[in-house]
Design an enzyme around this catalytic site. Structure first.
Site, PDB file in Angstrom:
ATOM      1  N   GLY A  54       0.804  -1.203   0.000  1.00 29.37           N
ATOM      2  CA  GLY A  54       0.000   0.000   0.000  1.00 29.37           C
ATOM      3  C   GLY A  54       0.839   1.256   0.000  1.00 29.37           C
ATOM      4  N   GLY A  56       1.496   5.231   1.278  1.00 26.40           N
ATOM      5  CA  GLY A  56       1.498   5.798   2.616  1.00 26.40           C
ATOM      6  C   GLY A  56       2.734   5.482   3.410  1.00 26.40           C
ATOM      7  CG  HIS A  57       3.683   2.173   4.301  1.00 21.82           C
ATOM      8  ND1 HIS A  57       3.306   2.489   5.582  1.00 21.82           N
ATOM      9  CD2 HIS A  57       2.739   1.293   3.836  1.00 21.82           C
ATOM     10  CE1 HIS A  57       2.194   1.826   5.893  1.00 21.82           C
ATOM     11  NE2 HIS A  57       1.835   1.105   4.851  1.00 21.82           N
ATOM     12  CG  ASP A 110       0.472  -6.579   0.760  1.00 21.70           C
ATOM     13  OD1 ASP A 110      -0.481  -5.985   0.223  1.00 21.70           O
ATOM     14  OD2 ASP A 110       1.318  -5.996   1.472  1.00 21.70           O
ATOM     15  CG  HIS A 219      -1.013  -0.635   8.044  1.00 22.06           C
ATOM     16  ND1 HIS A 219      -0.337  -1.840   8.033  1.00 22.06           N
ATOM     17  CD2 HIS A 219      -0.765  -0.052   6.847  1.00 22.06           C
ATOM     18  CE1 HIS A 219       0.284  -1.977   6.873  1.00 22.06           C
ATOM     19  NE2 HIS A 219       0.043  -0.914   6.138  1.00 22.06           N
TER      20      HIS A 219
END
Length: 332
Positions: A54, A56-57, A110, A219
């Site tokens: 995802g 955001g990292h 994932d 998260h």
């Protein structure tokens, strides 16, 4: 809550637009979704390494596409796994008949999508292996390490496996190196404040003004405890105690340490943290090799940090120092 964006639904795609505009000599953007980043100049006749996860990292995951690291990455929405089709495309564009290693974090979405993509790739004649990072000691007990989350330690696996592949090793050898790195790395983090997912516009979790979450995931997954803020030295000592239970380093051992900002924690504070780590390791007569201090795996603008330890033998130390080049980490 304030976010610097245009349309929250376009957050990831506009970020990728900017990333590729800034680094056109490093990235090519592929797939019907535009959510696959690959090296602008693919290296032929070597094992391909693909990853994904995802958004955001950043710089995890797509920030490590580059020479001596990862060949292609499939990208999902913020904190959401990539599509099966994008996982497959990442494999197709980087495959040069030497096999493909899927190297990614241990998260349900994932796993499911990469496994489906692997089945489809094998039908096309590719040889595919998988290694999942499981370095977060706060996410499951040691006897259930296969259930642990993959966090910042994945960067070490990219580096070691990428260097091994660049040296011309076989798929079996590259896979073994990636798995060896997984076994050598442990991580733990602490959150001081939440982040905001653009689509929702609200904090991912809540903490009181003087409250911290020890062991929280990237998260916002539950950690080990919540309590009042501690000093840097106190936090570092508890984190190292937990990591050294599983990597019992002593006199003469050689480790690499990563002090990673989860997003908002400034470099000044990271160096205060590293000071404490270095003192503790000196007391144990442990040598620290090539420390990594900065933003390597973030959680949007979360305030907090993680520590990762990587136990080195001669092979892993050589691979760690091998050349690599990406927009976010270059090793001369």
């Amino acid at each position: 809550m304030k976010k610097i964006c245009n349309d929250p639904q376009r957050y990831v795609d506009e970020m990728l637009d900017g990333l590729c505009a800034a680094h056109p000599h490093r990235y090519q953007r592929l797939g019907d979704s535009g959510r696959v980043l690959a090296r602008a100049r693919q290296a032929e006749a070597k094992v391909a390494i693909v990853t994904g996860g995802g958004s955001g990292h950043l710089p995890l995951f797509h920030g490590y596409v580059g020479a001596g690291l990862v060949d292609a990455c499939a990208i999902g929405n913020v904190f959401a796994g990539p599509r099966v089709a994008d996982c497959l495309t990442a494999m197709q564009v980087s495959h040069h008949n030497a096999g493909v290693l899927q190297l990614y974090g241990n998260y349900g979405g994932d796993r499911m999508n990469f496994e489906m993509a692997a089945e489809m790739a094998e039908l096309e004649g590719m040889e595919v292996t998988q290694v999942r990072m499981t370095d977060d000691v706060a996410s499951a007990p040691q006897q259930e390490a296969h259930k642990r989350r993959g966090v910042a330690g994945l960067v070490y696996a990219y580096k070691m496996a990428g260097a091994k592949a660049a040296a011309g090793a076989s798929l079996r050898e590259v896979t073994a190196t990636a798995q060896k790195t997984v076994s050598a790395v442990r991580s733990i983090g602490v959150a001081l404040s939440p982040c905001i997912v653009p689509e929702s516009g609200t904090p991912a979790f809540t903490l009181d003004n003087n409250e911290i979450a020890f062991g929280m995931g990237i998260h916002g997954e539950p950690g080990i405890w919540r309590g009042e803020m501690r000093s840097a030295d106190t936090l570092v000592h508890e984190m190292l105690d937990r990591l050294l239970e599983e990597i019992p380093a002593g006199r003469g051992e050689r480790l690499s340490v990563m002090v990673n900002s989860l997003g908002a924690t400034p470099l000044e504070e990271l160096y205060i943290i590293y000071r404490s780590v270095a003192q503790r390791m000196a007391d144990r007569q442990v040598s620290l090799v090539q420390p990594l201090i900065g933003r390597y795996a973030t959680s949007m603008e979360m305030s907090g940090f993680s520590l990762s330890l990587c136990a080195l033998d001669s092979e892993l130390e050589d691979l760690l120092s091998a050349p690599a080049s990406s927009p976010f980490w270059s090793q001369p």
